[in-house]
Design a protein around this motif. Structure first.
Motif, mmCIF file in Angstrom:
data_model
loop_
_atom_site.group_PDB
_atom_site.id
_atom_site.type_symbol
_atom_site.label_atom_id
_atom_site.label_comp_id
_atom_site.label_asym_id
_atom_site.label_seq_id
_atom_site.Cartn_x
_atom_site.Cartn_y
_atom_site.Cartn_z
ATOM 1 N N TRP A 104 0.807 -1.212 0.000
ATOM 2 C CA TRP A 104 0.000 0.000 0.000
ATOM 3 C C TRP A 104 0.847 1.272 0.000
ATOM 4 N N SER A 105 2.023 1.225 0.592
ATOM 5 C CA SER A 105 2.844 2.443 0.654
ATOM 6 C C SER A 105 3.331 2.889 -0.718
ATOM 7 N N LEU A 106 3.211 2.036 -1.720
ATOM 8 C CA LEU A 106 3.595 2.460 -3.075
ATOM 9 C C LEU A 106 2.729 3.602 -3.573
ATOM 10 N N ASN A 107 1.565 3.830 -2.940
ATOM 11 C CA ASN A 107 0.735 4.977 -3.293
ATOM 12 C C ASN A 107 1.454 6.299 -3.021
ATOM 13 N N HIS A 108 2.509 6.240 -2.222
ATOM 14 C CA HIS A 108 3.272 7.456 -1.920
ATOM 15 C C HIS A 108 4.407 7.689 -2.916
ATOM 16 N N TRP A 109 4.634 6.773 -3.841
ATOM 17 C CA TRP A 109 5.726 6.946 -4.798
ATOM 18 C C TRP A 109 5.289 7.890 -5.917
ATOM 19 N N ASP A 110 6.063 8.943 -6.095
ATOM 20 C CA ASP A 110 5.811 9.906 -7.177
ATOM 21 C C ASP A 110 6.911 9.709 -8.217
ATOM 22 N N LYS A 111 6.562 9.107 -9.344
ATOM 23 C CA LYS A 111 7.570 8.821 -10.363
ATOM 24 C C LYS A 111 8.121 10.085 -10.995
ATOM 25 N N ASN A 112 7.385 11.195 -10.901
ATOM 26 C CA ASN A 112 7.866 12.445 -11.489
ATOM 27 C C ASN A 112 9.042 13.035 -10.713
ATOM 28 N N VAL A 113 8.991 12.929 -9.377
ATOM 29 C CA VAL A 113 10.105 13.453 -8.569
ATOM 30 C C VAL A 113 11.040 12.331 -8.138
ATOM 31 N N GLY A 114 10.579 11.081 -8.230
ATOM 32 C CA GLY A 114 11.429 9.944 -7.884
ATOM 33 C C GLY A 114 11.623 9.753 -6.397
ATOM 34 N N PHE A 115 10.607 10.090 -5.595
ATOM 35 C CA PHE A 115 10.674 9.918 -4.144
ATOM 36 C C PHE A 115 9.305 9.493 -3.619
ATOM 37 N N PHE A 116 9.309 8.965 -2.392
ATOM 38 C CA PHE A 116 8.059 8.756 -1.674
ATOM 39 C C PHE A 116 7.633 10.098 -1.068
ATOM 40 N N VAL A 117 6.397 10.491 -1.337
ATOM 41 C CA VAL A 117 5.934 11.838 -0.987
ATOM 42 C C VAL A 117 4.665 11.741 -0.146
ATOM 43 N N PRO A 118 4.290 12.823 0.559
ATOM 44 C CA PRO A 118 3.040 12.819 1.326
ATOM 45 C C PRO A 118 1.825 12.857 0.402
ATOM 46 N N VAL A 119 0.729 12.254 0.857
ATOM 47 C CA VAL A 119 -0.526 12.308 0.114
ATOM 48 C C VAL A 119 -1.571 13.003 0.967
ATOM 49 N N PRO A 176 13.179 17.407 -1.669
ATOM 50 C CA PRO A 176 13.603 16.179 -0.973
ATOM 51 C C PRO A 176 14.553 16.437 0.185
ATOM 52 N N TYR A 177 15.086 17.648 0.284
ATOM 53 C CA TYR A 177 15.999 17.965 1.381
ATOM 54 C C TYR A 177 15.253 18.394 2.646
ATOM 55 N N GLU A 178 13.966 18.661 2.549
ATOM 56 C CA GLU A 178 13.235 19.164 3.695
ATOM 57 C C GLU A 178 13.107 18.069 4.748
ATOM 58 N N ALA A 179 13.577 18.367 5.956
ATOM 59 C CA ALA A 179 13.701 17.330 6.981
ATOM 60 C C ALA A 179 13.020 17.731 8.278
ATOM 61 N N ASP A 180 11.829 18.327 8.188
ATOM 62 C CA ASP A 180 11.116 18.590 9.427
ATOM 63 C C ASP A 180 10.398 17.316 9.864
ATOM 64 N N MET A 181 9.695 17.386 10.968
ATOM 65 C CA MET A 181 9.035 16.194 11.512
ATOM 66 C C MET A 181 7.621 16.033 10.958
ATOM 67 N N TYR A 182 7.282 16.747 9.894
ATOM 68 C CA TYR A 182 5.913 16.706 9.403
ATOM 69 C C TYR A 182 5.647 15.473 8.557
ATOM 70 N N TRP A 183 6.525 15.184 7.605
ATOM 71 C CA TRP A 183 6.304 14.065 6.703
ATOM 72 C C TRP A 183 7.221 12.879 6.966
ATOM 73 N N TYR A 184 8.425 13.161 7.475
ATOM 74 C CA TYR A 184 9.437 12.115 7.618
ATOM 75 C C TYR A 184 9.952 12.077 9.053
ATOM 76 N N THR A 185 10.286 10.906 9.506
ATOM 77 C CA THR A 185 10.824 10.715 10.852
ATOM 78 C C THR A 185 12.339 10.843 10.827
ATOM 79 N N GLY A 193 22.153 20.417 1.986
ATOM 80 C CA GLY A 193 21.045 20.870 1.147
ATOM 81 C C GLY A 193 19.847 21.404 1.883
ATOM 82 N N GLY A 194 19.762 21.217 3.182
ATOM 83 C CA GLY A 194 18.601 21.699 3.921
ATOM 84 C C GLY A 194 18.870 21.725 5.404
ATOM 85 N N GLU A 195 17.865 22.189 6.160
ATOM 86 C CA GLU A 195 17.977 22.221 7.610
ATOM 87 C C GLU A 195 17.727 20.813 8.147
#
Length: 795
Positions: free
Chosen positions: A551-566, A582-591, A633-635
């Protein structure tokens, strides 16, 4: 650099241990029969350096502990609030109670050698990113001006397996510590003719997580004995610990200060503090008068009651014999660590390896009394007659390498831990996630215990697959009533962090916390449940959870080539492709990371991961992009350390990634990047661990990798090869041993020219199976310095 202890000969220490274990210094002076003690190779102890990881963000402690010991008796130099943070120091570094802020040169020379010390407490966490414990603080002193803190010089400090010592500057007191499983032993040697005093502080806490004592009870039983109880809150909310302390010298005067009041005389037999009239702060001041004898203290802990603590003391340390207990602790470590034998490599590499093995064996801890009583996660008391109850489970970290390592080098321990997790689910309703000292914190994401249990099941350990499946399904099916709030610290609400999929659309949309990471980890853990179901013969559950695994494949965005929020309740991207960073590393989408690191977490089907990344060539290109990306690349989150491009070795989601090169046309890059990690991110210095040690995970990654292989996907009993450090490794296997041989191995021959398992070629992608570890078996490497000669993966 800190001092190293000289190790006596094997024969000498074996004889000394034999005497220590049999209590030759009996109080009545009678002779005793010395039983036969097996010869143990103690030469390994010279390669143990508990100071590794005590600086930077390693967060280890240097004090005394035995393997799986409930008591970790160690100095506290830094707390998360108060004096330590007023100077701008990060309260995060209070995690283990000890943080080395000294300045070191590249060769280990110390420039700033003085550290503050609050005293010596009996419980600590090894290498975590969160803070708790520090129970029952003891501080020796002579001058009444030195009852709050003291200081020490790093040159007067020594740490080794099972022993710690330091000289306190202000009163020139030598402090020595050692332990058994449930008892901490102190020996304090004062200046001749000096006042001999002890502070016993029940309010002390390592308070970065808003910790405090809730209630304390203490009783002066007689002139040699104090017992008490401490209930505290913090990360471990409602932690309850009992102690029973005996002193080698009579107490001449005892005073107690409660809740900030002035010290008052203690009356023997009076219990200070109660449930109805609790004291959050209780500090006892003990005066032993002047004298030439050291003060020795035996402090036993119990999770049940102070009678249990007394029984623990009487069973494990019936007499005052500090030196024999110290030798017994060293013997226990030598027996534990010498099972895995290495040849070749430098002394520094052996120090890194065996200290890593030492760190990996500290926890989970045995958390029950000697009579078998223990407390479950809901407070119920149980009696164990034929099994052990364990605590300190950092499962999100340790499922990746700690538990897989144990299935190889100590399968009985791996079995015991898997069964303990299942039993905890049966007692409380859900599998633990991050449990410590009888308290579930709910820290980190998903239900990673299923990966630990699944790995044990598929490797054929003595774990009931049907019980494992039932426990795993209960955690997977759990639903919170108020979705999706950040959980509080009641057990059921904590477990509400295990937010499950919306069955209606098979998309995860957690609108306020870590949605992409949750989705990826849920699908992996569900896959592990499917594998358990397969072994259990439950075809319906296998199909259900194998379906959920994708089911997590629903988060794959082939246009950007990453798993993204939905978006919540849909499978539509929450962020337009042209705005996604992809450099954004806050606690909102990724751990504790960003899209660069989390794109590799679809571990359950590496063929599918390769496919969505564009096949073998696409996977190769994605890996190259990761390792050459901008490290700045990011904070970044504070857990993001150990950068090679956007690969971050200091945090767990990256730990399998280097090995994915074995699935590409450039498998030699696995060996190249491993060599870089070994040399740059693991050293024999206090800052020698690049990130939080995380209860053995950073160490276990190093152990497995240094032996020459790694398991990318726990619950898939498949290993892939890397870059071995040693010429020979011998692992005990039932009925004999398994050897790993590396020919032509040195610091420049970092590439694998050829490899065989039990005389046969490796499987596809340079892999072999768990069943290949057998008595008389062998994994053999031939190394080279020429990457053109490096062995190719079977593509």
């Amino acid at each position: 650099m800190h001092k190293k202890k000289l190790i006596p000969t094997t024969l000498a220490i074996t004889i000394a241990i034999a005497f220590g274990l049999t209590g030759c210094n009996s109080d009545n002076g009678t002779s005793v029969t010395i039983p036969a003690v097996p010869i143990v190779d103690i030469s390994v102890l010279k390669f143990i350096d508990p100071m590794i990881g005590t600086a930077a963000s390693g967060h280890t402690f240097p004090g005394a502990v035995v393997p799986s010991g409930m008591v970790q008796l160690s100095p506290d130099t830094f707390k998360g609030t108060g004096e330590g943070t007023e100077t701008g120091q990060n309260p995060w570094h209070s995690a283990s109670g000890y943080w080395d802020s000294s300045d070191y040169s590249d060769d280990g020379e110390i420039f700033d050698t003085n550290l503050n010390i609050y005293g010596f407490s009996h419980t600590h966490l090894s290498g975590t990113g969160a803070t708790d414990l520090g129970d029952i603080l003891v501080l020796p002193y002579s001058d009444d001006q030195n009852t709050e803190t003291n200081s020490f010089n790093k040159e007067n400090e020594h740490a080794s397996a099972g022993y710690y010592s330091v000289v306190l500057n202000e009163d020139n007191i030598k402090a020595e510590l050692t332990t058994t499983t449930r008892v901490g032993l102190h020996r304090y040697t004062y200046e001749k003719g000096a006042e001999r005093k002890i502070k016993l502080d029940l309010s002390h806490t390592l308070a970065a997580n808003n910790g405090e004592s809730l209630q304390n009870r203490v009783e002066l039983v007689d002139e040699y004995t104090i017992r008490g109880r401490r209930v505290s809150t913090g990360w471990f909310q409602g932690q309850d610990i009992f102690f029973y302390a005996k002193f080698s010298q009579p107490i001449a005067k005892a005073m107690i200060a409660r809740d900030g009041g002035e010290p008052q005389d203690m009356i023997t037999g009076t219990v200070y503090g109660s449930i109805n009239n609790p004291n959050k702060e209780q500090i006892t001041y003990l005066d032993f008068g002047k004298g030439d004898q050291p003060i020795e203290i035996r402090v036993a802990l119990s999770p049940i009651d102070w009678d249990g603590a007394q029984k623990n003391l009487e069973a494990e340390t019936p007499t005052y014999n500090f030196d024999s207990v110290k030798l017994s602790a060293e013997y226990a470590w030598a027996e534990e660590l010498s099972n895995v034998k290495v040849k070749g490599g430098s002394d520094i590499e052996k120090t890194n390896f065996y200290t890593a093995l030492y760190h990996a064996m500290i926890a989970p801890v045995e958390y029950q009394d000697v009579d078998g009583r223990y407390r479950d996660l809901l407070g119920g008391i149980h009696q164990s007659d034929d099994y052990k109850n364990f605590s300190i489970y950092s499962t999100w970290d340790t499922f990746r390498a700690v538990h897989p390592l144990l299935t190889i080098i100590n399968p009985q321990r791996a079995t015991d831990l898997a069964n303990d997790l299942i039993r905890k689910s049966q007692e409380t309703g859900l599998l633990p996630k991050w449990e410590g000292y009888g308290v579930e914190t709910g820290t980190m994401i998903g239900y990673p215990s299923t990966a630990i249990i699944g790995d044990a099941v598929v490797k054929g350990l003595d774990v009931n697959a049907k019980d494992a499946l039932e426990a795993s399904k209960k955690s997977a099916y759990y639903r919170p009533y108020d979705f999706p709030q950040i959980p509080d610290h009641t057990l059921q609400a904590v477990m509400a962090a295990q937010l499950s999929y919306y069955e209606s659309d098979q998309c995860v949309g957690v609108p306020n916390w870590n949605s992409v990471s949750y989705a990826l980890e849920y699908s992996y853990y569900d896959w592990t449940i499917g594998e358990i179901a397969k072994v259990a013969g439950d075809e319906a559950s296998y199909k259900e959870f194998n379906d959920r695994a994708y089911w997590s494949l629903n988060h794959w965005d082939k246009n950007v080539g990453f798993f993204v929020p939905v978006k919540l309740g849909t499978c539509e991207n929450e962020v337009p492709s042209d705005e996604f960073d992809p450099y954004e590393a806050d606690m909102y989408w990724y751990t504790e990371g960003n899209a660069w690191q989390w794109q590799w977490t679809f571990m359950q089907d590496l063929d599918k991961l390769t496919e969505i990344m564009g096949g073998t060539q696409g996977l190769n290109e994605k890996l190259n992009a990761l390792f050459t990306a901008d490290s700045d690349g990011g904070e970044n989150h504070q857990d993001m350390t150990g950068f090679i491009g956007q690969y971050i070795h200091g945090n767990e989601p990256s730990h399998h990634v280097i090995y994915l090169y074995n699935r590409t046309a450039e498998p030699w890059k696995t060996q190249e990047y491993l060599d870089k990690v070994y040399k740059e991110f693991y050293t024999n210095q206090p800052d020698g661990i690049i990130g939080n040690e995380d209860v053995g995970q950073m160490s276990s990654w190093y152990i497995m990798s240094a032996m020459g292989f790694y398991q990318i996907t726990p619950t898939d009993p498949t290993y892939t090869i890397g870059r071995p450090i040693f010429d020979e490794v011998v692992i005990p296997i039932s009925g004999g041993s398994f050897k790993i041989i590396s020919e032509n191995n040195n610091s420049t021959n970092i590439y694998v020219k050829s490899a065989t398992i039990n005389g046969q070629p490796l499987d596809k992608f340079n892999t072999f199976k768990h069943e290949d570890f057998k008595a008389g078996g062998e994994l053999r490497f031939v190394m080279t310095s020429n990457k053109e000669e490096a062995m190719k993966a079977n593509l």
